[in-house]
Design a protein around this motif. Structure first.
Motif, mmCIF file in Angstrom:
data_model
loop_
_atom_site.group_PDB
_atom_site.id
_atom_site.type_symbol
_atom_site.label_atom_id
_atom_site.label_comp_id
_atom_site.label_asym_id
_atom_site.label_seq_id
_atom_site.Cartn_x
_atom_site.Cartn_y
_atom_site.Cartn_z
ATOM 1 N N TYR A 1 0.809 -1.268 -0.033
ATOM 2 C CA TYR A 1 -0.011 -0.032 -0.128
ATOM 3 C C TYR A 1 0.839 1.484 -0.154
ATOM 4 N N ASN A 2 0.677 2.343 -0.850
ATOM 5 C CA ASN A 2 1.320 3.450 -0.903
ATOM 6 C C ASN A 2 0.740 4.512 -0.976
ATOM 7 N N GLY A 3 -0.465 4.895 -0.125
ATOM 8 C CA GLY A 3 -1.461 6.042 -0.034
ATOM 9 C C GLY A 3 -2.676 6.007 -1.006
ATOM 10 N N LEU A 4 -3.172 6.946 -1.387
ATOM 11 C CA LEU A 4 -4.500 7.201 -1.938
ATOM 12 C C LEU A 4 -4.107 6.859 -3.530
ATOM 13 N N ALA A 5 -5.280 6.119 -4.102
ATOM 14 C CA ALA A 5 -5.044 5.532 -5.323
ATOM 15 C C ALA A 5 -5.262 6.253 -6.538
ATOM 16 N N MET A 6 -4.137 7.222 -6.549
ATOM 17 C CA MET A 6 -3.883 8.034 -7.806
ATOM 18 C C MET A 6 -3.741 7.117 -8.839
ATOM 19 N N GLU A 7 -3.302 7.583 -10.169
ATOM 20 C CA GLU A 7 -3.001 6.844 -11.343
ATOM 21 C C GLU A 7 -2.043 5.724 -11.098
ATOM 22 N N ASP A 8 -0.779 6.291 -10.499
ATOM 23 C CA ASP A 8 0.243 5.179 -10.438
ATOM 24 C C ASP A 8 -0.150 4.018 -9.694
ATOM 25 N N GLU A 9 -0.726 4.325 -8.442
ATOM 26 C CA GLU A 9 -1.185 3.362 -7.686
ATOM 27 C C GLU A 9 -2.120 2.457 -8.133
ATOM 28 N N GLY A 10 -3.045 3.046 -8.910
ATOM 29 C CA GLY A 10 -4.101 2.020 -9.493
ATOM 30 C C GLY A 10 -3.383 1.256 -10.500
#
Length: 250
Positions: free
Chosen positions: A143-152
């Protein structure tokens, strides 16, 4: 007359109605979290165009006509829309990279999220519901924080094996995918029930009665082949909503 013909200014009405019903029932079961969670359904052959709930609208109020049409391959897709940026990041990534994931449902349901908070987030096959997901879960440990585009995009890459239909999102919640709204909602429902059984079993402090690998896999395959459970499940929920005069299909 088809649903799309009946409402010429709006397309993919069956998908919209099914998805709206799933939103309403998810709220009724308290599997949502405020106005923070999101579902999507692909509507193009390649899966890149999809329907998604509007930004921070409560699941109990969502109607078929409220759903937003998005394009996972359009970098400007958020401009001028009432779409949540984290929903776009997470679901855009899935529909961009996982064409087999026609429908995706992300919630912070209580027991699935408790499972996601454990050091060991595996779900052992201690009953029939748990066995449903035997070897069919992928666990995200980064997990690396809120699901912005890179995390998605990172999360979407974890669904590379089509056998995996559930992602336990470590420290976050759960993502469930499927071919239809009915299949995906049915899977979401039973995963939460399975997680609840496991968490409650742990709370007793007693040794767990774990099924063998052979029986767990056999059970999972039998349930995958069980006819029409998902479609009938959703059909019954829509019938209840219709009897109550719900506006979900509007």
């Amino acid at each position: 007359m088809s649903l799309d013909t009946a409402r010429p200014n709006m397309t993919h009405m069956q998908e919209r109605i099914d998805l709206a019903a799933a939103f309403r029932w998810t709220a009724r079961l308290n599997l949502h979290e405020g106005v923070a969670n999101h579902f999507s359904m692909a509507i193009s052959d390649d899966g890149s165009r999809f329907l998604m709930n509007p930004n921070q609208m409560h699941f109990s109020r969502i109607r078929a006509s409220d759903l937003i049409e998005m394009d996972a391959n359009d970098p400007d897709a958020l401009i001028g829309t009432d779409a949540d940026i984290t929903a776009w990041g997470l679901h855009g990534g899935i529909h961009r990279h996982c064409p087999h994931a026609r429908c995706a449902m992300h919630v912070h349901s209580i027991h699935a999220t408790v499972l996601a908070c454990l050091q060991d987030s595996r779900l052992p096959p201690i009953d029939q519901n748990c066995a449903t997901f035997y070897n069919r879960i992928v666990i995200d440990d980064h997990y690396n924080g809120l699901a912005m585009e890179d995390e998605g995009n990172r999360c979407a890459a974890l669904f590379s094996d089509p056998k995996h239909k559930v992602m336990v999102m470590g420290n976050h919640g759960v993502m469930v995918i499927g071919a239809t709204v009915a299949e995906t909602f049915n899977r979401l429902y039973y995963f939460e029930r399975a997680a609840e059984t496991y968490i409650r079993a742990l709370q007793t402090g007693q040794p767990l009665r774990v099924l063998s690998d052979e029986v767990a896999e056999k059970t999972a395959r039998m349930l995958e082949d069980y006819p029409e459970q998902d479609t009938r499940h959703l059909a019954e929920l829509k019938a209840i909503l219709d009897e109550e005069g719900s506006t979900y299909a509007d």
